[in-house]
Design a protein around this motif. Structure first.
Motif, mmCIF file in Angstrom:
data_model
loop_
_atom_site.group_PDB
_atom_site.id
_atom_site.type_symbol
_atom_site.label_atom_id
_atom_site.label_comp_id
_atom_site.label_asym_id
_atom_site.label_seq_id
_atom_site.Cartn_x
_atom_site.Cartn_y
_atom_site.Cartn_z
ATOM 1 N N LYS A 113 0.831 -1.212 0.000
ATOM 2 C CA LYS A 113 0.000 0.000 0.000
ATOM 3 C C LYS A 113 0.857 1.250 0.000
ATOM 4 O O LYS A 113 0.544 2.236 -0.671
ATOM 5 N N LYS A 147 2.267 1.751 -3.426
ATOM 6 C CA LYS A 147 1.222 2.219 -4.336
ATOM 7 C C LYS A 147 0.944 3.707 -4.126
ATOM 8 O O LYS A 147 0.806 4.472 -5.084
ATOM 9 N N GLN A 148 0.900 4.093 -2.867
ATOM 10 C CA GLN A 148 0.657 5.509 -2.544
ATOM 11 C C GLN A 148 1.806 6.376 -3.048
ATOM 12 O O GLN A 148 1.594 7.461 -3.597
ATOM 13 N N SER A 164 3.740 5.698 -5.544
ATOM 14 C CA SER A 164 3.646 5.731 -7.006
ATOM 15 C C SER A 164 2.624 6.779 -7.461
ATOM 16 O O SER A 164 2.855 7.513 -8.424
ATOM 17 N N GLN A 165 1.506 6.863 -6.748
ATOM 18 C CA GLN A 165 0.485 7.865 -7.077
ATOM 19 C C GLN A 165 1.018 9.281 -6.879
ATOM 20 O O GLN A 165 0.721 10.188 -7.660
ATOM 21 N N GLN A 218 4.131 10.192 -7.158
ATOM 22 C CA GLN A 218 5.073 10.462 -8.247
ATOM 23 C C GLN A 218 4.357 10.946 -9.502
ATOM 24 O O GLN A 218 4.804 11.875 -10.181
ATOM 25 N N LYS A 219 3.219 10.296 -9.796
ATOM 26 C CA LYS A 219 2.442 10.695 -10.972
ATOM 27 C C LYS A 219 1.944 12.133 -10.820
ATOM 28 O O LYS A 219 1.947 12.912 -11.768
ATOM 29 N N MET A 220 1.514 12.469 -9.615
ATOM 30 C CA MET A 220 1.040 13.820 -9.338
ATOM 31 C C MET A 220 2.171 14.821 -9.528
ATOM 32 O O MET A 220 1.993 15.908 -10.073
#
Length: 452
Positions: free
Chosen positions: A415, A418-419, A421-422, A424-426
């Motif tokens: 988790k 995953k958080q 990674s999110q 990084q996209k932002m």
């Protein structure tokens, strides 16, 4: 502090706001709820009666009833009366005296006088830029002198040695002479406490007060004792020339009865509040901000001040430049942001200062907790430097090792990744000058305190 009271008052205020017109009946009904809320918060009965009478008089007068928006004016009246009960204005230490300014700390045993002496020394040293000396005149409690020495060393204040074979007056006078010779700005004198108010203790403190003639005599009281805190403060105010009060353990007090009673009963202002165990957890008492917070309006000013004081601006600028130029936001950066959030008291402490947070559903409040921040920090701390910089390496056996090392589960590690990674996209979306400006405005705060 005030969690229970805020919940009750917010609901009462919400009902008032929902009224198109106010009548004597719905005003009385709202004030009945306010009265019960205050009594349940352990506010002293005379304070509750006076507060309700004052609000009622204004609410049923021309000020509210003839206004264009009576509900809004009613809320304003309640807030203003709360401010009066809490103390009208913020009052700090009086420095309008020949140095050293002498501060005498009084209170019962167990209220936290010695720790608060250290916190106050740190506050004056760091925020007021004062040269501070502390001395213990407590010759009764075992290791009281040694405790103050340890606390003084922690906060970087000068400790003046005293001994149990000396009497408190001699200790105070000797320390005062040393403070004068050393050109100190402030001398804080920690005194002995007792398990209950007694004549011998009062006589001793009064003699010490007369001998060293302090500029400030501050009564230190445990906020968690509620109405008893106000009654004890009254006994001290009758015996000593108090100039103010310091509430301790405010962070553990969900009722707020002490804060809402002390000023009215003693006639002395609350000058500081202890908001945690750390030595920097002492804050000035702002009646207007506290009143807004009680009514669920938040305390944005205190939040802004805290960000300004506690965020590492150099790190914030460095991270902003790094992200703006397209460099990778690593788990090391994420860890640093979580640590800074923790330094500010955690996510729940920050949310408490934002308007309307008291109206959040309990389910949402339960999700935003600081246990998740501690868990995330534990997971990241169990990674190697290489894993923090290259998270894509973390699979199978590495996840198991990190979970075992952090006392969490493999699902928790997944988790977190995953958080991350999110996030990084932002970051990629905000890459460039826009991101840098946003980072600088936020003081480097990243939205990393989301729960697992």
């Amino acid at each position: 502090m005030f969690d229970n009271l805020t919940d009750r008052l917010s609901k009462s205020i919400q009902k008032i706001r929902g009224q198109a017109n106010l009548s004597e009946d719905n005003v009385k009904e709202a004030l009945r709820e306010v009265r019960v809320a205050l009594l349940e918060a352990d506010v002293a009965l005379p304070v509750v009666k006076s507060f309700i009478d004052d609000v009622k008089e204004r609410a049923l007068g021309k000020e509210v009833m003839t206004s264009l928006k009576p509900a809004q004016v009613m809320v304003k009246v309640v807030q203003e009366e709360l401010v009066k009960v809490l103390g009208d204005a913020t009052e700090g230490i009086n420095f309008n005296a020949q140095p050293p300014v002498v501060i005498l700390m009084a209170g019962l045993q167990g209220a936290g006088k010695t720790t608060t002496t250290g916190k106050l020394a740190k506050y004056l040293k760091d925020r007021e830029n004062k040269k501070v000396m502390v001395v213990s005149a407590d010759v009764y409690r075992p290791a009281a002198i040694e405790q103050l020495q340890t606390v003084a060393e922690q906060v970087g204040a000068t400790w003046f040695p005293s001994s149990v074979i000396d009497d408190p007056i001699t200790i105070g006078m000797t320390a005062l002479q040393a403070a004068k010779k050393g050109y100190y700005d402030v001398l804080i004198v920690d005194t002995a406490g007792r398990l209950a108010v007694d004549d011998a203790m009062m006589k001793e403190i009064k003699s010490l007060q007369n001998s060293i003639n302090p500029t400030e005599t501050l009564f230190v009281v445990d906020a968690m004792t509620g109405q008893d805190a106000a009654n004890t403060a009254k006994a001290f105010a009758d015996a000593l020339d108090l100039t103010g009060v310091i509430l301790t353990k405010v962070d553990g007090d969900a009722r707020g009865g002490a804060a809402l009673s002390v000023k009215t009963i003693t006639g002395k202002p609350i000058k500081f509040q202890g908001v945690g165990e750390k030595m920097d957890a002492l804050e000035p008492f702002h009646p207007d901000r506290i009143a807004s917070s009680i009514l669920g309006m938040g305390d944005v000013l205190s939040l802004v001040e805290e960000v300004e004081r506690k965020i590492d601006k150099k790190k914030a600028e460095k991270l902003a430049k790094k992200v703006a130029t397209g460099n990778k936001f690593t788990l090391e950066d994420f860890q640093d942001q979580l640590l800074q959030m923790q330094n500010m008291g955690g996510m729940s402490s920050m949310l408490d200062k934002l308007p309307g947070m008291s109206n959040l559903p309990d389910m949402v409040k339960d999700q935003v907790n600081d246990k998740s921040t501690g868990r995330m920090l534990a997971v990241i701390s169990s990674m190697t430097t290489k894993e923090k910089r290259y998270p894509q390496l973390i699979k199978g056996s590495r996840k198991r090792r990190i979970a075992n090392g952090s006392g969490t589960t493999i699902q928790d590690v997944s988790k977190l990744l995953k958080q991350y990674s999110q996030m990084q996209k932002m970051m990629r979306k905000f890459k460039g000058k826009g991101m840098m400006k946003m980072m600088q405005k936020l003081g480097g705060k990243m939205p990393g305190g989301l729960p697992f």
